[in-house]
Design a protein around this motif. Structure first.
Motif, mmCIF file in Angstrom:
data_model
loop_
_atom_site.group_PDB
_atom_site.id
_atom_site.type_symbol
_atom_site.label_atom_id
_atom_site.label_comp_id
_atom_site.label_asym_id
_atom_site.label_seq_id
_atom_site.Cartn_x
_atom_site.Cartn_y
_atom_site.Cartn_z
ATOM 1 N N ASN A 780 0.827 -1.211 0.000
ATOM 2 C CA ASN A 780 0.000 0.000 0.000
ATOM 3 C C ASN A 780 0.860 1.260 0.000
ATOM 4 N N PHE A 781 1.908 1.236 0.791
ATOM 5 C CA PHE A 781 2.774 2.413 0.912
ATOM 6 C C PHE A 781 3.448 2.754 -0.416
ATOM 7 N N TYR A 782 4.071 1.751 -1.033
ATOM 8 C CA TYR A 782 4.816 2.022 -2.265
ATOM 9 C C TYR A 782 3.871 2.372 -3.416
ATOM 10 N N LYS A 783 2.695 1.772 -3.425
ATOM 11 C CA LYS A 783 1.708 2.127 -4.448
ATOM 12 C C LYS A 783 1.317 3.610 -4.321
ATOM 13 N N SER A 784 1.173 4.075 -3.082
ATOM 14 C CA SER A 784 0.854 5.482 -2.843
ATOM 15 C C SER A 784 2.003 6.391 -3.251
ATOM 16 N N GLU A 785 3.231 5.946 -2.998
ATOM 17 C CA GLU A 785 4.390 6.739 -3.406
ATOM 18 C C GLU A 785 4.411 6.930 -4.922
ATOM 19 N N CYS A 786 4.065 5.878 -5.658
ATOM 20 C CA CYS A 786 4.015 5.982 -7.119
ATOM 21 C C CYS A 786 2.938 6.970 -7.552
ATOM 22 N N ALA A 787 1.770 6.854 -6.944
ATOM 23 C CA ALA A 787 0.670 7.773 -7.291
ATOM 24 C C ALA A 787 1.052 9.213 -6.958
ATOM 25 N N TYR A 793 -2.781 12.691 -6.496
ATOM 26 C CA TYR A 793 -2.850 12.828 -5.038
ATOM 27 C C TYR A 793 -4.069 12.120 -4.460
ATOM 28 N N THR A 794 -5.171 12.143 -5.184
ATOM 29 C CA THR A 794 -6.374 11.451 -4.711
ATOM 30 C C THR A 794 -6.131 9.948 -4.655
ATOM 31 N N GLY A 795 -5.414 9.435 -5.664
ATOM 32 C CA GLY A 795 -5.107 8.003 -5.683
ATOM 33 C C GLY A 795 -4.088 7.608 -4.627
ATOM 34 N N ALA A 796 -3.224 8.556 -4.241
ATOM 35 C CA ALA A 796 -2.176 8.247 -3.264
ATOM 36 C C ALA A 796 -2.719 8.184 -1.841
ATOM 37 N N LEU A 797 -3.728 8.970 -1.554
ATOM 38 C CA LEU A 797 -4.173 9.160 -0.173
ATOM 39 C C LEU A 797 -4.652 7.872 0.518
ATOM 40 N N PRO A 798 -5.481 7.017 -0.118
ATOM 41 C CA PRO A 798 -5.973 5.824 0.604
ATOM 42 C C PRO A 798 -4.858 4.921 1.114
ATOM 43 N N GLY A 799 -3.799 4.732 0.313
ATOM 44 C CA GLY A 799 -2.696 3.872 0.748
ATOM 45 C C GLY A 799 -1.989 4.433 1.962
ATOM 46 N N TYR A 800 -1.723 5.728 1.945
ATOM 47 C CA TYR A 800 -1.074 6.352 3.101
ATOM 48 C C TYR A 800 -1.953 6.208 4.340
ATOM 49 N N GLU A 801 -3.256 6.424 4.172
ATOM 50 C CA GLU A 801 -4.164 6.343 5.314
ATOM 51 C C GLU A 801 -4.249 4.913 5.854
ATOM 52 N N PHE A 802 -4.167 3.917 4.951
ATOM 53 C CA PHE A 802 -4.148 2.521 5.398
ATOM 54 C C PHE A 802 -2.923 2.257 6.263
ATOM 55 N N VAL A 803 -1.765 2.720 5.827
ATOM 56 C CA VAL A 803 -0.525 2.529 6.592
ATOM 57 C C VAL A 803 -0.690 3.102 7.991
ATOM 58 N N LEU A 804 -1.360 4.273 8.086
ATOM 59 C CA LEU A 804 -1.486 4.935 9.386
ATOM 60 C C LEU A 804 -2.477 4.247 10.313
ATOM 61 N N THR A 805 -3.320 3.350 9.764
ATOM 62 C CA THR A 805 -4.240 2.599 10.646
ATOM 63 C C THR A 805 -3.531 1.452 11.346
ATOM 64 N N LEU A 817 3.294 12.253 6.911
ATOM 65 C CA LEU A 817 3.701 13.496 6.237
ATOM 66 C C LEU A 817 2.950 13.666 4.919
ATOM 67 N N GLN A 818 2.916 12.586 4.115
ATOM 68 C CA GLN A 818 2.285 12.685 2.804
ATOM 69 C C GLN A 818 0.776 12.861 2.913
ATOM 70 N N ALA A 819 0.149 12.109 3.793
ATOM 71 C CA ALA A 819 -1.307 12.212 3.964
ATOM 72 C C ALA A 819 -1.686 13.609 4.450
ATOM 73 N N ALA A 820 -0.905 14.148 5.368
ATOM 74 C CA ALA A 820 -1.164 15.497 5.878
ATOM 75 C C ALA A 820 -1.011 16.534 4.774
ATOM 76 N N ASN A 821 0.078 16.430 4.015
ATOM 77 C CA ASN A 821 0.335 17.407 2.949
ATOM 78 C C ASN A 821 -0.730 17.354 1.856
ATOM 79 N N ILE A 822 -1.133 16.130 1.479
ATOM 80 C CA ILE A 822 -2.173 16.004 0.439
ATOM 81 C C ILE A 822 -3.475 16.631 0.910
ATOM 82 N N ASN A 823 -3.855 16.325 2.141
ATOM 83 C CA ASN A 823 -5.108 16.901 2.659
ATOM 84 C C ASN A 823 -5.033 18.422 2.773
ATOM 85 N N PHE A 824 -3.856 18.936 3.110
ATOM 86 C CA PHE A 824 -3.726 20.388 3.265
ATOM 87 C C PHE A 824 -3.648 21.095 1.914
#
Length: 1023
Positions: A780-787, A793-805, A817-824
């Motif tokens: 999930n993490f690396y897939k989000s990094e690619c997105a 950014y919309t495609g990247a966010l779910p993977g980052y959020e999964f990692v944080l759960t 960091l990435q999830a926060a920046n995308i949302n902001f």
């Protein structure tokens, strides 16, 4: 009407009637027998008394005649009865009795006698006339037959009917009647001429009017009124000399009813003769004393002052005409602009020409005013308005005599503007760009790029820097563009690109511009090489950064010294590393806690274990709030563990968990606590810590070690079922399948080789096949990094959020960091960005990410308007050591806003001034505006005006804040009752602002200013 009232002498007939009534009552009874013997005598006596105008006595006898004929039913005398009723009615009218009107109306309704009806109509008309019921009198006069009247009655009837027509403004009917008697000597000669003259004057029959007025001018009743009309007729006949010679003696004599108007007329005559000096006193006196004046009156007085060189008084007058939309209004604004220029008031002149430019009554004045508005905007520093107006002017008037000068000004504007955004739009729209324009293009593209970097819009900034580099007219700008290209590359983790651009900057000319300077470049080069693990070259640049100076010299010098020490450390030159760390510690410089920590590590390497532990303990006591306190505790524990001093290690490991229960060191601390208790033969407690690692951080590297340790303990205890249950409770299979491992490895290989498109497909395939696979977290993490790298950014966010759960893991810090920046930045969901920045704050293992979390929390809370938290995080950020200029800017600007929202305007002003002094980016524009707003709230109008202009001139590229600043300036002028400038300012936004809510606000405030000005003005409203 004075002459009409003379016909009625109040009181006389009332007294006569009262005395007659006292005597008349018994007479009627006493003579009743004689009436029958002499039936016509009473009627004849009554007629005789009527002719003698003894109406009260006659009325009694006419009443007796009527009663007798009715009583004795003398049908042969019906004509006598009709005549008696006629005379009785006329007497009542003559005497003005209360029932006279009813008697007359009844006679007209019930008696069929044409001659008598006409006479009653005439008498009732006169009755109405004297009752001032002129409208009711008219049809009765018209019904009366003039042939039944005497000569004197005819003249009187014509005058009275004419006067009635005059009062109801039916001049067409009144004029011939007045005309028929105005030549006849008598009591109506004067009034008939007066009213005839007035109607002729009204109908612009000036010769007839003049003849009639001259006949009555010496009559005391008209002598104070008629001279004005005579003078005005001379004016209308364009006999200005005759008017002047006639009016001046009259004004000197005085006593005229229309004296003020006559003075004005005399002033107008002199004005039209262009004798402005003589016109002035008459025009000024009229305006001073009049309750209301026309717009033409103000214009003439102002123009007279203009022509006599009294520009300040001319300004006061012309300003009052700024709301007029006709040719007079346009000319007034044109002349007002000239007055302001002649008195060196360019800002006000600019507003005057703006009013004139909006009016198309005079095309030439409009053209000149549009050019002057653009030129004055340029001279006064309103670069945005100058560019817009002059560009529009050249388009609208390509053949204008001012076109060449407009183009020359535009080129200068492009080379000197601060409004890079609008200038860029205009330059890019030009189909053919001359070398001069391309030179400006280089500067404008560079300037806009630096603004966008401050606003975190890095991709567009990078594009503009490429444009600047493609137009290398100014070598300094070319070098500076390389500096900022490197800055962008560093922020995007493109280290190689950053090194390339920094190398160009440092090996060519090294121009300095704010943060772009040799010191910052050397420091950034050192950091980039440090990331590449090229410690030798990095060291050279960190040492160079300590020898040069720049805007952030102290911060950079201190941090460069630390990084140089780190290079020596990595090069294993521990002596030099220690010397540098010691120097920083001895001087108590920022970063002393980090230097202390690093020194302790070197002491450990050198085998000085006791000194190492003592120093680490000192770090905890000397720097209690240090971010390295947790690492120090862990390092102390590691040192004790290496010496198998488990009891001594345990308290420090517990400290790690107490200080940061979910921090980055928590999995390691739990693992080591398990190890301590295992070695203390306390297997149950060891298992409890190992289980916490596995359950809380199942995807961390420590989880695998913990599982292995638990396995050993359970196996030694013969509790293999307990081990299997633990594995299953954490969602792990007992053994990862070969297919799972191979599928993930294939995807990871593609990612490592930079094939993000292929890696994304492979990671998706893996996640579909193994939704609970052993590698679900990194997939999930690396897939989000690619997105993210593909800007999806919309495609990247779910993977980052999964990692944080999944609690803390190897990937959690980066994911937060990435999830926060995308949302902001992209999603603008500030609640979620705040949540993720809070997670980052707990997970951070680097100084950079700690700053990123603090910065992000400050920004998120700012947009959420959580002012208490904004205040707290701003204070935290500003109290941090070695913070960048960007951090200083947002810290002071946002702290200022928090203070503002709490009504602490003085504190807010102090913070805004610091922020504004550091930048001209959008946040700088906002800080400048808020500074002006606070000053306005304190009613410091001069300060607010100055601060408002600062927004417009120094940050013109930020449309919202420029528009708000203009509206604020309008508020300042409105409070000062300077409606001219208030209207000009509000109108500029109401007409030109593309932001609907600000456009409407300006319209509303413009309407309010116009209403207030109108309420305070003497100018008559046109109805």
């Amino acid at each position: 009407m004075q002459f009409i009232r003379k016909f009625l002498v109040p009181g006389h007939w009332y007294l006569f009637l009262a005395s007659f009534c006292i005597l008349a009552a018994p007479v009627s009874k006493a003579q009743q027998t004689r009436v029958y013997t002499e039936p016509d005598k009473v009627f004849k006596d009554a007629q005789q008394l009527f002719q003698q105008e003894k109406y009260a006595v006659a009325m009694q006898l006419f009443r007796q005649t009527i009663d007798n004929i009715s009583y004795f039913q003398e049908t042969s005398r019906s004509l006598v009865k009709t005549d008696a009723q006629y005379y009785y009615t006329v007497c009542a009218l003559k005497l003005g009795q209360a029932n006279a009107e009813k008697l007359a109306l009844d006679f007209l309704a019930f008696y069929n006698n044409s001659a008598r009806e006409q006479l009653v109509s005439y008498q009732l008309a006169k009755y109405y006339f004297h009752q001032n019921k002129l409208k009711e009198a008219i049809p009765l006069y018209e019904k009366a037959n003039i042939e039944n009247l005497s000569n004197s009655e005819i003249a009187e009837a014509k005058f009275e009917l004419a006067y009635c027509y005059f009062n109801v403004k039916d001049f067409q009917k009144a004029q011939p009647l007045f005309g028929s008697i105005r030549e006849v000597p008598g009591k109506y000669y004067q009034p008939a001429n007066y009213y005839y003259g007035f109607i002729a004057y009204y109908n612009r029959q000036y010769n007839d009017a003049l003849t009639s007025f001259q006949r009555v001018v010496n009559d005391p009743k008209y002598s104070t009124i008629v001279p004005y009309y005579i003078a005005e007729i001379y004016y209308f006949q364009n006999k200005k000399d005759q008017l002047i010679s006639y009016a001046e003696p009259l004004i000197k004599k005085g006593g005229l009813y229309y004296e003020a108007e006559l003075k004005q007329l005399l002033g107008q005559a002199y004005f039209e003769r262009k004798d402005y000096q003589k016109a002035l006193p008459y025009l000024q006196e009229f305006q001073d004393n009049a309750e209301e004046v026309r717009k033409e009156d103000i214009y003439q007085l102002s123009y007279s002052y203009y022509q006599t060189g009294n520009y300040n008084k001319a300004i006061n007058g012309f300003k009052q005409l700024s709301s007029e939309q006709d040719s007079l209004g346009q000319n007034s604004m044109y002349l007002l602009g000239d007055c302001y220029l002649r008195t060196n008031q360019k800002a006000n002149a600019r507003n005057a020409f703006a009013f004139c430019a909006r009016n198309s009554a005079n095309a030439q004045q409009q053209e000149i005013s549009r050019f002057n508005y653009g030129k004055l905007s340029y001279e006064l520093g309103y670069q945005d308005a100058a560019i817009t107006e002059l560009t529009s002017f050249i388009s609208a008037y390509p053949q204008s005599t001012y076109s060449k000068e407009a183009r020359e000004i535009l080129v200068n504007l492009f080379l000197n503007t601060n409004n890079y955004n609008d200038a860029l739009t205009i330059i890019e729209a030009m189909p053919d760009k001359s070398p001069t324009v391309l030179k400006a293009y280089q500067k404008v593209a560079y300037g806009r790029a630096t603004e966008l970097i401050n606003d975190q819009q890095l991709s567009e900034a990078d594009r503009l820097l490429d444009i600047s580099l493609k137009n290398p007219y100014d070598k300094n700008l070319t070098q500076l563009a390389h500096f900022w290209k490197a800055e962008i590359a560093m922020r995007q983790n493109k280290t190689d690109a950053a090194i390339g651009h920094l190398n160009v900057y440092l090996t060519g000319g090294v121009p300095a511009s704010g943060e772009a300077n040799a010191q910052t470049a050397s420091y950034n080069m050192g950091y980039s090489l440090l990331k590449k693990e090229d410690y030798t070259r990095a060291l050279q640049h960190f040492e160079a950064a300590q020898r040069t100076t720049g805007p952030n010299a102290a911060r950079i010098t201190t941090d460069a010294a630390l990084r140089a020490a780190d290079c020596y450390y990595m090069l294993k030159d521990y002596g030099k590393a220690l010397a540098m760390y010691d120097k920083i510690i001895a001087n108590n410089q920022p970063g002393s806690d980090y230097a202390t920590y690093q020194k302790s590590i070197i002491l450990g390497i050198q085998g000085k274990t006791n000194e190492k532990v003592a120093l680490l303990k000192q770090l905890g006591s000397k720097y209690p709030s240090s971010g390295f306190g947790n690492d120090a505790d862990l390092e102390i524990a590691n040192t004790y563990l290496a010496e198998e001093k488990y009891n001594e290690a345990i308290p420090y490991l517990e400290n790690v968990l107490q200080k940061q229960p979910n921090g980055p060191n928590a999995p390691r601390a739990l693992l080591k606590l398990g190890l301590c208790y295992f070695n203390k033969d306390n297997d149950d407690k060891a298992i409890s810590y190992y289980r916490q690692v596995v359950e809380k951080y199942p995807n961390s590297p420590e989880a695998n070690e913990a599982l292995a340790a638990v396995k050993d303990i359970y196996v030694s205890q013969g509790k293999t079922d307990a081990y299997i249950a633990l594995l299953r409770s954490t969602g792990q299979s007992v053994s990862a399948s070969a297919e799972d491992s191979l599928s993930y490895a294939a995807a990871e290989t593609k990612f490592s080789n930079g094939d993000c498109a292929g890696a994304t497909i492979a990671f998706n395939s893996y996640l579909q096949k193994f939704p609970n696979g052993a590698f679900i977290l990194p997939a999930n993490f690396y897939k989000s990094e690619c997105a993210y790298n593909a800007k999806d950014y919309t495609g990247a966010l779910p993977g980052y959020e999964f990692v944080l759960t999944k609690n803390n893991s190897l990937y959690a810090e980066r994911a937060a960091l990435q999830a926060a920046n995308i949302n902001f930045y992209q999603v603008k969901n500030y609640e979620k960005s705040r949540t993720y920045y809070l997670q980052l704050q707990d997970l951070s293992t680097t100084k950079e990410n700690t700053f990123a979390a603090t910065r992000g929390l400050l920004r998120s809370n700012y947009f959420l308007k959580h002012w208490d938290e904004v205040n707290s995080y701003a204070e935290i950020l500003l109290s941090s050591s070695n913070i960048s200029t960007d951090d200083q800017i947002i810290g002071h600007a946002y702290l200022g806003r928090a203070e503002q929202e709490q009504g602490n305007y003085d504190e807010a002003i102090k913070e805004y001034k610091i922020a504004a002094g550091l930048t001209k980016s959008e946040i700088g524009a906002e800080a400048r505006y808020n500074l002006a707003y606070c000053l306005l709230q304190k009613n410091d109008l001069a300060g607010a005006e100055k601060a408002g202009f600062d927004v417009i001139k120094n940050t013109p590229g930020y449309e919202v804040w420029v528009a708000k600043a203009y509206i604020l300036l309008g508020d300042v002028y409105a409070r000062q009752k300077d409606y001219f400038n208030a209207k000009a300012t509000f109108q500029s936004i109401a007409e030109n602002c593309p932001i609907p809510e600000l456009k409407q606000e300006a319209k509303d405030k413009l309407a309010k200013a116009e209403a207030e000005e109108k309420a305070a003005s003497k100018i008559k409203s046109n109805k």
